[in-house]
Write a protein that holds these residues in place. Structure first.
Motif, PDB file in Angstrom:
ATOM      1  N   VAL A  92       0.855  -1.194   0.000  1.00 50.19           N
ATOM      2  CA  VAL A  92       0.000   0.000   0.000  1.00 50.19           C
ATOM      3  C   VAL A  92       0.894   1.248   0.000  1.00 50.19           C
ATOM      4  CG1 VAL A  92      -1.756   1.308   1.252  1.00 50.19           C
ATOM      5  CG2 VAL A  92      -1.806  -1.199   1.269  1.00 50.19           C
ATOM      6  N   PRO A  93       0.823   2.107  -1.028  1.00 48.04           N
ATOM      7  CA  PRO A  93       1.591   3.354  -1.003  1.00 48.04           C
ATOM      8  C   PRO A  93       1.147   4.246   0.154  1.00 48.04           C
ATOM      9  CG  PRO A  93       0.728   2.896  -3.202  1.00 48.04           C
ATOM     10  CD  PRO A  93       0.046   1.948  -2.266  1.00 48.04           C
ATOM     11  N   VAL A  94       2.080   5.050   0.638  1.00 45.52           N
ATOM     12  CA  VAL A  94       1.840   5.900   1.804  1.00 45.52           C
ATOM     13  C   VAL A  94       2.267   7.329   1.485  1.00 45.52           C
ATOM     14  CG1 VAL A  94       2.528   6.332   4.214  1.00 45.52           C
ATOM     15  CG2 VAL A  94       2.198   3.981   3.414  1.00 45.52           C
ATOM     16  N   PHE A  95       1.495   8.298   1.981  1.00 48.87           N
ATOM     17  CA  PHE A  95       1.946   9.691   2.005  1.00 48.87           C
ATOM     18  C   PHE A  95       2.015  10.110   3.461  1.00 48.87           C
ATOM     19  CE2 PHE A  95       1.300  14.165   2.602  1.00 48.87           C
ATOM     20  CZ  PHE A  95       2.146  14.742   1.673  1.00 48.87           C
ATOM     21  N   ALA A  96       3.162  10.647   3.884  1.00 43.79           N
ATOM     22  CA  ALA A  96       3.327  11.046   5.279  1.00 43.79           C
ATOM     23  C   ALA A  96       4.048  12.379   5.363  1.00 43.79           C
ATOM     24  CB  ALA A  96       4.108   9.976   6.053  1.00 43.79           C
ATOM     25  N   SER A  97       3.538  13.269   6.203  1.00 40.74           N
ATOM     26  CA  SER A  97       4.231  14.539   6.439  1.00 40.74           C
ATOM     27  C   SER A  97       5.263  14.323   7.539  1.00 40.74           C
ATOM     28  CB  SER A  97       3.229  15.621   6.844  1.00 40.74           C
ATOM     29  OG  SER A  97       2.396  15.182   7.897  1.00 40.74           O
TER      30      SER A  97
ATOM     31  N   LYS B 183      -5.841   1.788  -1.595  1.00 41.00           N
ATOM     32  CA  LYS B 183      -4.981   2.192  -2.707  1.00 41.00           C
ATOM     33  C   LYS B 183      -3.895   3.143  -2.235  1.00 41.00           C
ATOM     34  CE  LYS B 183      -7.093   3.196  -6.596  1.00 41.00           C
ATOM     35  NZ  LYS B 183      -8.074   3.787  -7.550  1.00 41.00           N
ATOM     36  N   LEU B 184      -4.186   3.850  -1.129  1.00 35.62           N
ATOM     37  CA  LEU B 184      -3.248   4.839  -0.586  1.00 35.62           C
ATOM     38  C   LEU B 184      -3.639   5.130   0.853  1.00 35.62           C
ATOM     39  CD1 LEU B 184      -0.947   7.007  -1.144  1.00 35.62           C
ATOM     40  CD2 LEU B 184      -2.794   8.598  -1.677  1.00 35.62           C
ATOM     41  N   VAL B 185      -2.633   5.374   1.693  1.00 30.18           N
ATOM     42  CA  VAL B 185      -2.884   5.795   3.070  1.00 30.18           C
ATOM     43  C   VAL B 185      -2.147   7.102   3.332  1.00 30.18           C
ATOM     44  CG1 VAL B 185      -2.378   5.292   5.490  1.00 30.18           C
ATOM     45  CG2 VAL B 185      -3.381   3.529   4.040  1.00 30.18           C
ATOM     46  N   PHE B 186      -2.870   8.081   3.887  1.00 28.26           N
ATOM     47  CA  PHE B 186      -2.293   9.366   4.258  1.00 28.26           C
ATOM     48  C   PHE B 186      -2.057   9.403   5.763  1.00 28.26           C
ATOM     49  CE2 PHE B 186      -2.822  10.803   0.141  1.00 28.26           C
ATOM     50  CZ  PHE B 186      -2.544  12.142  -0.004  1.00 28.26           C
ATOM     51  N   LEU B 187      -0.876   9.844   6.177  1.00 27.92           N
ATOM     52  CA  LEU B 187      -0.544  10.019   7.589  1.00 27.92           C
ATOM     53  C   LEU B 187      -0.224  11.498   7.798  1.00 27.92           C
ATOM     54  CD1 LEU B 187       1.851   6.926   7.939  1.00 27.92           C
ATOM     55  CD2 LEU B 187      -0.584   7.032   8.513  1.00 27.92           C
ATOM     56  N   PHE B 188      -1.142  12.236   8.423  1.00 33.06           N
ATOM     57  CA  PHE B 188      -1.012  13.687   8.559  1.00 33.06           C
ATOM     58  C   PHE B 188      -0.584  14.057   9.973  1.00 33.06           C
ATOM     59  CE2 PHE B 188      -4.348  14.710   5.047  1.00 33.06           C
ATOM     60  CZ  PHE B 188      -3.376  14.496   4.091  1.00 33.06           C
ATOM     61  N   ASP B 189       0.676  14.427  10.154  1.00 35.24           N
ATOM     62  CA  ASP B 189       1.157  14.877  11.457  1.00 35.24           C
ATOM     63  C   ASP B 189       0.727  16.325  11.704  1.00 35.24           C
ATOM     64  OD1 ASP B 189       2.378  14.685  13.883  1.00 35.24           O
ATOM     65  OD2 ASP B 189       4.410  14.389  13.117  1.00 35.24           O
ATOM     66  N   GLU B 190       0.653  16.705  12.988  1.00 37.23           N
ATOM     67  CA  GLU B 190       0.206  18.048  13.385  1.00 37.23           C
ATOM     68  C   GLU B 190      -1.139  18.372  12.722  1.00 37.23           C
ATOM     69  OE1 GLU B 190       1.616  19.720  15.698  1.00 37.23           O
ATOM     70  OE2 GLU B 190       3.501  18.633  15.878  1.00 37.23           O
ATOM     71  N   ALA B 191      -2.049  17.406  12.774  1.00 40.55           N
ATOM     72  CA  ALA B 191      -3.322  17.531  12.059  1.00 40.55           C
ATOM     73  C   ALA B 191      -4.197  18.651  12.595  1.00 40.55           C
ATOM     74  CB  ALA B 191      -4.076  16.208  12.122  1.00 40.55           C
TER      75      ALA B 191
ATOM     76  N   LYS C 232     -13.098   5.781  -2.174  1.00 38.97           N
ATOM     77  CA  LYS C 232     -12.113   5.876  -3.254  1.00 38.97           C
ATOM     78  C   LYS C 232     -10.905   4.989  -2.957  1.00 38.97           C
ATOM     79  CE  LYS C 232     -14.245   9.700  -4.923  1.00 38.97           C
ATOM     80  NZ  LYS C 232     -14.527  10.124  -6.294  1.00 38.97           N
ATOM     81  N   GLY C 233     -10.943   4.267  -1.828  1.00 39.23           N
ATOM     82  CA  GLY C 233      -9.841   3.387  -1.461  1.00 39.23           C
ATOM     83  C   GLY C 233      -8.713   4.088  -0.736  1.00 39.23           C
ATOM     84  N   VAL C 234      -8.990   5.223  -0.106  1.00 42.42           N
ATOM     85  CA  VAL C 234      -7.962   6.004   0.585  1.00 42.42           C
ATOM     86  C   VAL C 234      -8.243   6.023   2.087  1.00 42.42           C
ATOM     87  CG1 VAL C 234      -6.879   8.285   0.821  1.00 42.42           C
ATOM     88  CG2 VAL C 234      -7.576   7.452  -1.446  1.00 42.42           C
ATOM     89  N   GLY C 235      -7.237   5.726   2.878  1.00 41.81           N
ATOM     90  CA  GLY C 235      -7.335   5.828   4.326  1.00 41.81           C
ATOM     91  C   GLY C 235      -6.583   7.058   4.809  1.00 41.81           C
ATOM     92  N   VAL C 236      -7.154   7.771   5.766  1.00 40.83           N
ATOM     93  CA  VAL C 236      -6.546   8.995   6.297  1.00 40.83           C
ATOM     94  C   VAL C 236      -6.342   8.828   7.800  1.00 40.83           C
ATOM     95  CG1 VAL C 236      -6.751  11.501   6.546  1.00 40.83           C
ATOM     96  CG2 VAL C 236      -7.729  10.362   4.533  1.00 40.83           C
ATOM     97  N   TYR C 237      -5.112   9.033   8.250  1.00 40.92           N
ATOM     98  CA  TYR C 237      -4.785   8.898   9.665  1.00 40.92           C
ATOM     99  C   TYR C 237      -4.258  10.246  10.162  1.00 40.92           C
ATOM    100  CZ  TYR C 237      -5.545   3.923   9.241  1.00 40.92           C
ATOM    101  OH  TYR C 237      -6.142   2.703   9.037  1.00 40.92           O
ATOM    102  N   TYR C 238      -4.998  10.843  11.079  1.00 42.70           N
ATOM    103  CA  TYR C 238      -4.626  12.138  11.639  1.00 42.70           C
ATOM    104  C   TYR C 238      -3.758  11.920  12.886  1.00 42.70           C
ATOM    105  CZ  TYR C 238      -8.391  14.013   8.704  1.00 42.70           C
ATOM    106  OH  TYR C 238      -9.183  14.351   7.636  1.00 42.70           O
TER     107      TYR C 238
END
Length: 479
Positions: free
Chosen positions: A77-82, A291-299, A324-330
């Motif tokens: 699973v691709p990841v986007f992380a700040s 399809k993608l997971v977002f990890l948002f620091d300092e949300a 849309k198959g996207v998970g968001v983690y604050y």
């Protein structure tokens, strides 16, 4: 992107990260509240139901973030992380068997603990510590720009008129009246000020004082470096949805250390990314894995002083983007940092320690405890204050989406490096990511609204513009 071992390969045996991903589960840690240790895992099929990671500074949130990113990457699973402090960049390097990490692995019963690196792509709005991230002003739109510039409602109204006027000019045949960067927007606002009397009947009153305020706010944005974000080539959001040759998801790390000096730009950028994904990805329903997971620091910066329209947009995207198959983690310090309407969408929860020195903090801990499904074996409110570094209260979605009872959990040690890359290591990895270098390294400056309006200011340009309105096909698409 990193190779199999990443920088500073020590020659030691490389761990297989797939050991922590089995039967559609990602291992987060091990709980010991019962008679026997129990694995605490995120179900990949429910990972798009979003999550919340909270805890005071220094309690282990960043390492938990790293463990999550490793697990999703290993699962393909691709990841986007700040990356707020730069520490998360270490995921691109093979870790070392530090005594504390080895001891933690032994404590929770990981007999196969080892180290490895993960495929990583680095991004940076300012283009220094990663591939440049750009967006066209036109794509961001007046709502997010108004928040970024801290405009009042009347000022936001004038900004809306600017976008609408440019859109009408394009519809009338001038395809190059596009607003790509801040220079274009400044030119459009200036032209509107000059034409205020002729535009009033169609668009409403445009006060010269309001035009002046918006221009000054644009200057402030430029001084903060936001002008580097607006332009071309614009980021293709699909470039975040990649896996490497071994099938591991690419971990996209946003360098946010300098970006945090302009928190409103950071928050606006994150919301823009979410909105882009929401608008451009197709509906897919429930998948075996995201399809993608977002990890948002300092949300919490997403919500601070946000107008109602922005909060509604965050809530709407958080609620609907899972289809849309996207998970968001604050990731933030306290659950109270996230509005209730958004918090209600966050099913997977990891709570690190909170401290209570004031009545207000005690109230916040009580509220945090009440967000978990109770466990008769745990005094949740008390446990939140007693958790040690690297320990957390965990409640994850199970089966058909019901939350598990809260468990006191030791987070597993990361396989990649705990701590940042060196500047030289980062530089080499960025240069080796040839596809993104080729696509994004060099900015474009094609003819758009600024150049078009400059051309109109000449006598010949005015004649051409007038003639084009009467004879639209006379000058062709380039006219």
């Amino acid at each position: 992107m990193t190779g199999k071992h990443g920088p500073e390969d020590s020659g030691e045996a490389v761990a297989d990260p797939r050991d922590y991903v089995q039967d559609g589960l990602i291992l987060i840690g091990v709980s010991k509240s019962g008679h026997e240790p129990a694995a605490e895992c995120i179900e990949l099929a429910l990972a798009n139901r979003h999550g919340l990671i909270t805890g005071a500074t220094g309690t282990g949130k960043t390492v938990t973030l790293q463990v999550l990113a490793e697990g999703f990457s290993a699962a393909g699973v691709p990841v986007f992380a700040s990356d707020i402090k730069g520490d998360l960049s270490g995921i691109a390097a093979k870790g070392t068997p530090a005594p504390k990490l080895v001891e933690r692995a032994k404590e929770i019963g990981l007999t196969n603990y080892g180290n490895t690196s993960f495929p990583t792509a680095f991004w940076d709005i300012f283009g220094k510590d990663g591939h440049p991230v750009r967006a066209a002003v036109q794509e961001m739109g007046p709502l997010l720009l108004s928040r970024l510039m801290e405009l009042t409602e009347p000022q936001e109204g004038v900004l809306n008129i600017a976008f609408r006027w440019a859109e009408d000019e394009r519809a009338a045949g001038d395809a190059k009246m596009t607003i790509l960067d801040l220079q274009d927007l400044r030119a459009v606002i200036d032209e509107m000020g000059k034409k205020a009397s002729t535009l009033r009947s169609k668009y409403g009153h445009v006060a010269p004082a309001t035009v002046g305020v918006i221009q000054r706010r644009l200057l402030v944005l430029e001084e903060q470096g936001a002008d580097r974000f607006f332009g071309e080539p614009a980021l293709d959001i699909m470039d975040f949805l990649k896996v490497d040759a071994d099938g591991r998801g690419i971990v996209n790390v946003l360098a946010a250390e300098k970006l945090m000096n302009t928190p409103r730009l950071y928050a606006t950028f994150l919301l823009w990314l979410l909105t882009e994904l929401f608008e451009k990805l197709p509906e897919v329903g429930d998948l075996e894995k995201p399809k993608l997971v977002f990890l948002f620091d300092e949300a919490h910066l997403l919500f601070n002083d946000a107008p109602k329209a922005v909060l509604e947009q965050v809530e709407r995207v958080s609620r609907l983007i899972r289809s849309k198959g996207v998970g968001v983690y604050y990731v933030t310090q306290s659950p109270s940092d996230v509005p209730d309407r958004v918090s209600a969408q966050l099913g997977n929860r990891i709570q690190h320690a909170l401290r209570a020195f004031t009545p207000r903090e005690q109230k916040a801990i009580r509220a945090a405890a009440e967000t978990f499904r109770p466990n008769p074996s745990i005094d949740t409110e008390r446990a939140i204050q007693e958790l040690r570094v690297g320990e957390a209260l965990v409640s994850l979605l199970r089966g058909k989406g019901e939350p598990s009872m809260v468990e006191r959990t030791l987070i597993r040690p990361p396989m990649s490096r705990v701590g940042p890359l060196t500047a030289e290591e980062r530089k080499k990895l960025i240069a080796a990511d040839s596809d993104n270098v080729k696509k994004y390294a060099k900015g474009l400056d094609r003819e758009s609204a600024h150049e078009r309006l400059q051309d109109r200011s000449t006598m010949l340009g005015q004649l051409k513009h007038s003639a084009k309105k009467v004879f639209p096909g006379l000058f062709g698409s380039k006219g």
